[in-house]
Design a protein around this motif. Structure first.
Motif, mmCIF file in Angstrom:
data_model
loop_
_atom_site.group_PDB
_atom_site.id
_atom_site.type_symbol
_atom_site.label_atom_id
_atom_site.label_comp_id
_atom_site.label_asym_id
_atom_site.label_seq_id
_atom_site.Cartn_x
_atom_site.Cartn_y
_atom_site.Cartn_z
ATOM 1 N N ASP A 112 1.123 -4.348 7.972
ATOM 2 C CA ASP A 112 1.745 -3.607 9.068
ATOM 3 C C ASP A 112 3.184 -4.105 9.170
ATOM 4 O O ASP A 112 3.434 -5.277 9.451
ATOM 5 C CB ASP A 112 0.986 -3.878 10.378
ATOM 6 C CG ASP A 112 1.532 -3.056 11.541
ATOM 7 O OD1 ASP A 112 2.727 -2.743 11.544
ATOM 8 O OD2 ASP A 112 0.754 -2.739 12.466
ATOM 9 N N LEU A 113 4.149 -3.224 8.928
ATOM 10 C CA LEU A 113 5.541 -3.656 8.777
ATOM 11 C C LEU A 113 6.046 -4.489 9.944
ATOM 12 O O LEU A 113 6.741 -5.488 9.750
ATOM 13 C CB LEU A 113 6.448 -2.440 8.583
ATOM 14 C CG LEU A 113 6.418 -1.773 7.207
ATOM 15 C CD1 LEU A 113 7.439 -0.639 7.154
ATOM 16 C CD2 LEU A 113 6.696 -2.775 6.107
ATOM 17 N N LEU A 114 5.716 -4.112 11.174
ATOM 18 C CA LEU A 114 6.260 -4.805 12.338
ATOM 19 C C LEU A 114 5.357 -5.919 12.846
ATOM 20 O O LEU A 114 5.631 -6.514 13.890
ATOM 21 C CB LEU A 114 6.540 -3.797 13.460
ATOM 22 C CG LEU A 114 7.625 -2.763 13.130
ATOM 23 C CD1 LEU A 114 7.823 -1.804 14.292
ATOM 24 C CD2 LEU A 114 8.949 -3.433 12.775
ATOM 25 N N LYS A 115 4.286 -6.214 12.100
ATOM 26 C CA LYS A 115 3.412 -7.339 12.450
ATOM 27 C C LYS A 115 3.149 -8.216 11.230
ATOM 28 O O LYS A 115 2.218 -9.013 11.214
ATOM 29 C CB LYS A 115 2.086 -6.825 13.012
ATOM 30 C CG LYS A 115 2.224 -6.078 14.335
ATOM 31 C CD LYS A 115 0.872 -5.594 14.840
ATOM 32 C CE LYS A 115 1.022 -4.841 16.149
ATOM 33 N NZ LYS A 115 -0.286 -4.335 16.649
ATOM 34 N N ASP A 116 3.977 -8.054 10.216
ATOM 35 C CA ASP A 116 3.759 -8.715 8.929
ATOM 36 C C ASP A 116 4.094 -10.204 9.017
ATOM 37 O O ASP A 116 5.262 -10.585 9.084
ATOM 38 C CB ASP A 116 4.621 -8.024 7.868
ATOM 39 C CG ASP A 116 4.397 -8.587 6.468
ATOM 40 O OD1 ASP A 116 3.544 -9.476 6.312
ATOM 41 O OD2 ASP A 116 5.083 -8.125 5.539
ATOM 42 N N GLY A 117 3.068 -11.039 9.000
ATOM 43 C CA GLY A 117 3.265 -12.475 8.999
ATOM 44 C C GLY A 117 3.038 -13.088 7.635
ATOM 45 O O GLY A 117 2.910 -14.313 7.517
ATOM 46 N N TYR A 118 2.986 -12.261 6.618
ATOM 47 C CA TYR A 118 2.700 -12.735 5.263
ATOM 48 C C TYR A 118 3.928 -12.683 4.354
ATOM 49 O O TYR A 118 4.354 -13.692 3.799
ATOM 50 C CB TYR A 118 1.560 -11.908 4.655
ATOM 51 C CG TYR A 118 1.255 -12.262 3.219
ATOM 52 C CD1 TYR A 118 0.393 -13.294 2.906
ATOM 53 C CD2 TYR A 118 1.843 -11.552 2.171
ATOM 54 C CE1 TYR A 118 0.114 -13.627 1.585
ATOM 55 C CE2 TYR A 118 1.576 -11.872 0.850
ATOM 56 C CZ TYR A 118 0.702 -12.912 0.561
ATOM 57 O OH TYR A 118 0.441 -13.247 -0.747
ATOM 58 N N SER A 119 4.506 -11.506 4.210
ATOM 59 C CA SER A 119 5.578 -11.293 3.237
ATOM 60 C C SER A 119 6.752 -12.248 3.386
ATOM 61 O O SER A 119 7.263 -12.764 2.374
ATOM 62 C CB SER A 119 6.083 -9.846 3.321
ATOM 63 O OG SER A 119 5.032 -8.945 3.055
#
Length: 824
Positions: free
Chosen positions: A592-599
């Motif tokens: 999820d672009l606005l919740k991305d805690g990985y990338s």
């Protein structure tokens, strides 16, 4: 000195007890373990580039690692000239989180209760009640460290204010300045805002009393000292406040740029976003009976579960039934929130004492506490009772900048124990205790009777059915292949399990209410003394809150430190990491672009998470990526790699984007837009490599007469540092360069051959500039005055704060010596 230790020995003993409580409650923290916190992991991903540079002894105030690029003020920033930074550093060096938070919570509350002139053991009991309020613990487990620290300073700030209002001007104001400075440095403006609401109510009550008693002169003098303390605390945090204020106007808390095809408010967050976590009106009962609304998402399956029995009765094998029932326990919570980690529980005995305090406490502080509690509860309802919430959301300054309105209950969780233990103080100090018993009995009938009803007939007040109950039935019907009878029986069993949870906790709460009543009865009847009464309340408060809090913070909450490191890169990530280009972006469509805690752990990402992301960038993502990915926008953002996931196989794949525009490029033409709406529409379909979309407000910065196409012109990135980007250009004509860097004009300046030159915004979110003929060195330097000048102000104010505290300490010492001489 010996006399000083002797006088304060009891306080040192109680602080030692607090440390012992922390040690036994948080033992794994002392063993190097940490919490499995999604929010912390997500925060670490946004700080990746910041910490990489910090490891090289370099502080950066801008990062390109997350959401295209943004200031670090609300991610992580160093404020070395702020004295509170050093205080936090030393505290955290001695005590690991969350030990430091819990210890500050108890010590700060203990100080407040001592200011309220409770005996030390009773003050310790009040401190435990404040510190172990369920959401203080839940915030720690969730990783909301800044929020927890901000809450921890509520009590000592109130203590400093009360000291000042009582005439101890210098000491009270100095301590208020210190703790308010620490509060602001905790950097959770929402919590500080809620504290301000409580303080305003306190000042109104004190003003009314001053007018009534004709003591306005001393009241105004107190206000003057408190105003000076507030100014000093603000100045100590000048850099963080100035930077946050400046950035806030450009963040999603600021004014919208778009006016068409948007549901965004003109200023602040949307009401739906703000009210996303609103307390249900009936959920207020959880302050007395924690599991009356099913607890939280981690509530374990109850023993002898009705769900398990219903499943086995409908032919499900026992092992499968147990497993399925365990999964269904996640739906025990049946309130109005999308999900919750747990209930707001203040303590059963505390609730009894609070009501008792409303009846017997004579001090005007009662009206402050009652008014604050009522307002906090009403505002916590949010969308579930919009009459009051909408009034604040629409008309009160800054209120519409915050979300999770239920969190205002942290104010109530402080007020409840204060009034509760003031009630015990009233009983202790009463010369004639006999009349108090009837009032105690009345409080017992109200609180105990309500709890007894929940024990015996919980369905009288509660349905135990969530608003999506029918959806659960429908899902179960599908699981039972159309057998609606079996689905209904399991759904009814879920309701019965919820009832069982409520009954069990109601009985538990009733037991603590009876014990508290019995202790007060025994004291009133002179069967126990003050010390026994105080220590007994310390024990029952600790046992009560400990047991409930252990549901949310226990051995299962911890992980070994090595398990909590960054995630391991996938094969596609390893491939991307081989690219030596210092500045390109990646879009990971599996997140999820606005919740991305990985990338952002691995590369500069189009996505990421920040509750204070840039408004323009948020609008870009919401508009250009809502239904499908705009490839032209990917190109202008220099998105070099696109990662996607097969929805069927869940396999992750990566492809290189060969049309990415690069770090910087010269365009052939400019297209002007009248406003943000036109600008956004123009980038929906355009050729970013050749055309720049520019708002007409920047037309005066462009000398179009001297622009000409030069096919041999070059411009390249030669040095990468997030705060200092260096480029080299060469052309035979003047050119318009577009830099694939996010535009933010509050601190960025552009130099050409060492001289500052103007730049402007292009393509809605990027930087652009006109580059003159010839070979030039172009630099973008991030040097916000809000930070650097603010740090200078912080240094001066920090020195004044230390001098003020030293002066207050000297004055108190001198006063004590005079008192000792008089006694001698």
């Amino acid at each position: 000195m010996n006399n000083w230790f002797k006088r304060n020995g009891i306080h040192f003993a109680i602080i030692a007890i607090f440390f012992g409580i922390c040690f036994f409650y948080l033992t794994p923290s002392f063993q190097g373990k940490t919490f499995a916190q999604n929010d912390v992991t997500r925060a670490q991903s946004t700080q990746k580039e910041i910490m990489d540079y910090r490891a090289k002894d370099t502080t950066i105030l801008w990062t390109n690692q997350v959401l295209g690029g943004m200031p670090t003020f609300q991610l992580w920033a160093s404020y070395p000239y702020n004295v509170t930074t050093e205080i936090f550093r030393y505290v955290k060096a001695v005590f690991p989180d969350p030990v430091a938070i819990l210890l500050i919570l108890m010590c700060g509350a203990y100080f407040l209760f001592c200011v309220l002139k409770l005996n030390p053991w009773l003050a310790a009991a009040g401190a435990v009640a404040v510190a172990f309020s369920s959401y203080n613990i839940i915030y720690m487990v969730a990783g909301h460290t800044n929020q927890a620290y901000a809450i921890a300073f509520f009590a000592p700030i109130i203590a400093g204010i009360l000291l000042t209002l009582r005439g101890n001007y210098l000491t009270g104001a100095s301590l208020t300045a210190l703790f308010l400075a620490l509060e602001i440095r905790s950097n959770h403006i929402q919590m500080t805002y809620y504290l301000l609401i409580a303080i305003i109510i306190l000042v109104i009550v004190e003003l009314f009393n001053a007018v009534k008693t004709k003591t306005t002169a001393s009241f105004l003098k107190s206000l003057a000292y408190l105003a000076a303390a507030t100014v000093l605390a603000l100045a100590v945090n000048a850099s963080i406040l100035w930077s946050t204020y400046e950035y806030g106007k450009e963040s999603i808390r600021g004014q919208s740029n778009l006016t068409q095809h948007t549901t965004e408010p003109s200023n602040g967050v949307t009401k739906d976003y703000a009210y996303e976590f609103s307390e249900g009106v009936g959920e207020v009962f959880t302050i007395l009976v924690p599991n009356v609304y099913g607890g939280g998402g981690l509530t374990p399956l109850i023993d002898d579960s009705h769900i398990t029995k219903a499943l086995t009765d409908n032919g499900v094998a026992p092992d499968q039934a147990q497993q399925f029932a365990q999964q269904m326990s996640s739906t025990y919570y049946w309130g109005e929130k999308t999900f919750t980690e747990g209930p707001w529980y203040f303590g059963a005995a505390i609730c009894l004492l609070f009501v008792f305090g409303l009846i017997i406490v004579k001090d005007r502080i009662k009206w402050w506490l009652l008014g604050t509690v009522v307002l906090a509860i009403l505002l916590s309802f949010g969308r579930n009772w919009p009459l009051v919430s909408d009034l604040f959301f629409n008309y009160f300054p800054l209120y519409n900048k915050f979300r999770a309105v239920e969190s205002i209950l942290v104010i109530a969780s402080l007020c409840f124990p204060i009034l509760a233990f003031l009630a015990i103080k009233e009983v202790i100090n009463a010369k004639d205790k006999a009349p108090l018993f009837k009032k105690l009995l009345l409080a017992f009938y109200i609180v105990g009777g309500l709890t007894l009803i929940i024990c015996l007939v919980p369905g009288l007040f509660f349905s135990f059915k969530s608003s999506n109950h029918q959806a659960i039935v429908d899902q179960l019907t599908q699981a039972f292949r159309g057998n609606s009878g079996a689905a209904s029986s399991v759904a009814n069993a879920l309701v019965q399990d919820r009832e069982s949870l409520a009954r069990s906790d109601a009985f538990r709460s009733l037991l603590f209410i009876v014990i508290a009543f019995g202790l007060l009865w025994a004291f009133i009847k002179q069967k126990i003394n003050v010390t026994v009464l105080s220590v007994a309340f310390l024990l029952i408060t600790l046992i009560d809150m400990w047991q409930v809090d252990k549901r949310y913070l226990n051995e299962n909450s911890y992980r070994d430190a090595q398990e909590m490191g960054p995630p391991q890169p996938r094969q596609v990530d390893q491939f991307v990491l081989r690219d030596q280009d210092p500045d390109f972006r990646v879009i990971d469509l599996s997140q999820d672009l606005l919740k991305d805690g990985y990338s952002p752990f691995f590369y500069k990402s189009i996505g990421g998470y920040s509750a204070a992301r840039l408004k323009r960038y948020d609008e870009l993502i919401q508009t250009q990526f809502a239904k499908s990915v705009n490839h032209d926008v990917l190109d202008m953002l220099n998105t070099k790699y696109i990662i996607s996931q097969d929805p069927k196989t869940q396999q992750v794949a990566m492809q290189r984007n060969n049309t990415a525009c690069g770090n910087v490029w010269f365009v052939k033409s400019i297209k002007y837009a009248d406003n943000a709406d036109q600008e956004m529409q123009a980038i929906t379909t355009f050729d970013p490599k050749n055309v720049a979309i520019v708002d007409k407000q920047y037309r005066g910065l462009i000398d179009e007469k001297h622009l000409a196409i030069d096919t041999s012109a070059t411009i390249t990135l030669t040095h990468y540092n997030p705060d200092h980007m260096v480029y080299q250009s060469g052309s035979t004509t003047s050119q318009i360069a577009v830099f694939s860097e996010i535009y933010y004009n509050k601190g960025w300046k552009m130099l050409i051959d060492g001289k500052e030159q103007p730049y402007f915004r292009a393509d809605y979110v990027l930087r652009a500039a006109q580059i003159p003929v010839g070979n030039h060195k172009i630099e973008f330097i991030f040097h916000p005055a809000s930070y650097y000048t603010g740090e200078g102000i912080s240094l001066v104010a920090s020195i004044l704060l230390v001098l003020g505290l030293g002066g207050a300490g000297y004055a108190e010492s001198k006063k004590k010596k005079v008192e000792e001489v008089k006694k001698g």
